[in-house]
Structures are given as C-alpha cells and as structure tokens.
Design an enzyme around this catalytic site. Structure first.
Site, PDB file in Angstrom:
ATOM      1  N   GLY A   9      -8.694  -7.377  -8.318  1.00 12.16           N
ATOM      2  CA  GLY A   9      -8.925  -6.214  -7.474  1.00 12.16           C
ATOM      3  C   GLY A   9     -10.256  -5.569  -7.738  1.00 12.16           C
ATOM      4  O   GLY A   9     -11.312  -6.184  -7.575  1.00 12.16           O
ATOM      5  N   CYS A  17       0.839  -1.200   0.000  1.00  6.83           N
ATOM      6  CA  CYS A  17       0.000   0.000   0.000  1.00  6.83           C
ATOM      7  C   CYS A  17       0.874   1.250   0.000  1.00  6.83           C
ATOM      8  O   CYS A  17       1.757   1.392   0.858  1.00  6.83           O
ATOM      9  CB  CYS A  17      -0.928   0.003   1.210  1.00  6.83           C
ATOM     10  SG  CYS A  17      -2.025   1.453   1.262  1.00  6.83           S
TER      11      CYS A  17
END
Length: 342
Positions: free
Chosen positions: A246, A109
């Site tokens: 995703g 991230c």
C-alpha cells in the site's frame, strides 16, 4: 477476432497469477494513470490497480475519460465500488472492453462516504449481495472478477464468532465464482475511525488470513496491510499467493524495483533512478500536450529518492516548481541536479 474465453468462466492465466505475487494497492488520490505509468517503469511485472472508481461514475458519467490508461500499464486491474449488481455489471464490461486485466470489487474501504453509498467494507455484512454482484459481473466479462476485503467489520452484523463470520463471507462469495481474495489483515471499524485511522489502529492479524488459506486451499489469497520491506514480502510469500503493498509503494517506490529483482527475475538489472525520471519526463511531456496538469504528474515521483541524501531538497524543488505556470517536463530533469550533486 472473437475472444475464445467464455464469459462467466474464470480466465486466470499463469502470467496474471505470477503478477499477483506483488501488487500495488488501489489508493484514492494516488494510483491514478500517471502514478501507474511511473510505477511500471520501476517494475515490469507487478500487478497495478486503479483508484477505486464507482460504478455510478462510470455508467452515468464520463466513463471513457475515467477508464483511460496507457497500454504500458499492463498488467493492470480496475477496482470498482458499488452495490448494484446490474450497474456493476455494466461498469465491469466497460472496463474489460477497454482491456483491463482484472475487475476487483471493493469490500474494504471504511470511509463514511462509501458507507453512505452502501459499498466498501460495509458490504461484508451482506455476503449474499456481494455474491450477486460478483455473479453479475462474471456473467458479462471474461477476465477474473476478484474481491478486496477486510478480515472483519465492527460492529458485526450478527452476534457470532468473528472467524465464522469471515469464513461464511468467503464461502458465499467464492460460490458465486470469485476465486481470488485480497485480504487487508485488519478489521474495518465502521464508526468512530477515519480511513487513515482504519489503516493504522485496528491490529494486523496475518494469522487470520493464514487460517483462511488453510480452510480454502483452492482459492487464491493475497495479503495486504503493513508490509513495507523486501524481507517481509518474501517471508509472506511462503504462506500466501501474493502480497499487496500500500502506502509504502508510494512513499518509497524504488521498493518495487527491488522486489522485481528478488521475486520475479534475479537476473533483472535494477534501473537507475535518473533513467526512470528521464523516461517519465517523456511521458509527462506527452500528457501535457493533451492538457493534463503538471502537478498531478510530478507529485508521484517525490518518493523515488526516499532514504537518500538531499531527498528533502528534491521534493521541495518539485513541489514548488510544479506550481509555476510556465513549468514543463524539464522540471523533472532539472530536479535531478539536486540529487546528483549529493
């Protein structure tokens, strides 16, 4: 009964390895427990991941509430964010103790908030620390401890070849006992790009992950990034051990049902969308009785009819109706009339 699996020894089993062929990425504000239950109705075998939960929130906050999930979600993995090995070990044990099938460490991230906490993608610049975190978690759990990362970061911590940097990261972390790597096939730009831009602007380089697969044949590599179709998944499975979907799994969740049939069980019958909504409505009704908010559950189904007639009306009806304080689970059933009339 005592668990026969030894702490610190990889417990990867054939069913979990099979589930890794298709997984849904951990997505903040998306893959909460309600979303995962809904997605499970579409695919019995896909491996699901929680949103990233920080070790600090679990250890110092209301860990029991944050870790709560429905048993129907299995196989389900807990993704952790953090960089304190001791705290991560405590959080990992909390997750394993309530039954999560895998503990995953977020090293991918790129958000500023994550960087300020010294975890996420910036951890790729500290492979020895990542290895220490993995080792600490593996010492207290018997489920697999895995890592999700990028193919690199910018700026680089050292002026060296990018692939050499990536190879050394994998080698160092694998030596600590991690044998499953989920690779987002983009670099993370740590300065100047938002998390959304980091999902779109850095170019996808599947060939880099394929090269890693050759370099480390005994490790498991799951490809993540930009995969949106059944055809793409099946093609990538020729090279990689698994594919992680995703945003497409959220905006077009019926893709998971199609993948269930193609990847896991060709004899499996695709579920009718209406039946999925009826089953989910029963779940919503039960959660409402526990105090959960209707809007937080209804939002996850808005993509179910993606690409089909009257999908905009379907989404609008759900979005507006969920804001009505008197609305309940029947909102989902009422909404079906819109798409059934198409």
């Amino acid at each position: 009964m005592e668990n026969p699996r030894k702490i610190g020894i990889s417990s990867e089993n054939s069913s979990l390895s099979r589930a890794r062929k298709v997984s849904v990425a951990p997505m903040m504000d998306y893959t909460d427990r309600h979303c995962r239950f809904f997605l499970r109705l579409l695919s019995p075998n896909t491996l699901l991941y929680t949103e990233m939960l920080t070790s600090a929130a679990l250890v110092r906050g209301d860990g029991a509430r944050l870790l709560n999930y429905d048993q129907a979600e299995h196989p389900v993995a807990l993704q952790l964010g953090g960089s304190d090995p001791k705290e991560l070990a405590i959080a990992a044990k909390m997750g394993a103790d309530v039954g999560y099938d895998e503990i995953n460490l977020n090293c991918g991230c790129p958000s500023d908030r994550v960087q300020s906490g010294r975890f996420g993608a910036c951890l790729m610049g500290e492979p020895a620390l990542v290895a220490e975190c993995v080792s600490a978690m593996r010492s207290v759990v018997s489920v697999p401890v895995t890592v999700k990362c990028r193919i690199g970061i910018e700026p680089m911590p050292q002026a060296e070849d990018e692939f050499v940097f990536l190879r050394q990261f994998i080698q160092t972390v694998a030596a600590a006992g991690c044998d499953v790597f989920v690779m987002h096939a983009r670099k993370a730009i740590l300065k100047g790009l938002s998390p959304k831009e980091n999902r779109e602007i850095p170019p996808l380089k599947y060939d880099v992950v394929a090269e890693l697969r050759k370099e480390f044949p005994k490790l498991t590599f799951v490809l993540n990034g930009g995969v949106k179709t059944v055809e793409e998944v099946t093609k990538h499975l020729e090279t990689f051990d698994g594919v992680m979907i995703g945003r497409e799994a959220y905006s077009n969740p019926y893709l998971l049902a199609q993948l269930e049939q193609v990847v896991f069980d060709p004899s499996w019958t695709l579920p009718a969308r209406e039946l999925v909504i009826e089953q989910y409505a029963d779940y919503v009704r039960a959660r409402l009785a526990e105090g959960h908010r209707l809007r937080s559950m209804v939002k996850h189904v808005q993509g179910l009819y993606a690409g089909l007639p009257r999908v905009r009306s379907w989404r609008r009806y759900l979005s507006e109706g969920a804001g009505n304080p008197t609305a309940g689970a029947d909102l989902l059933l009422d909404a079906l009339r819109i798409v059934q009339a198409a």
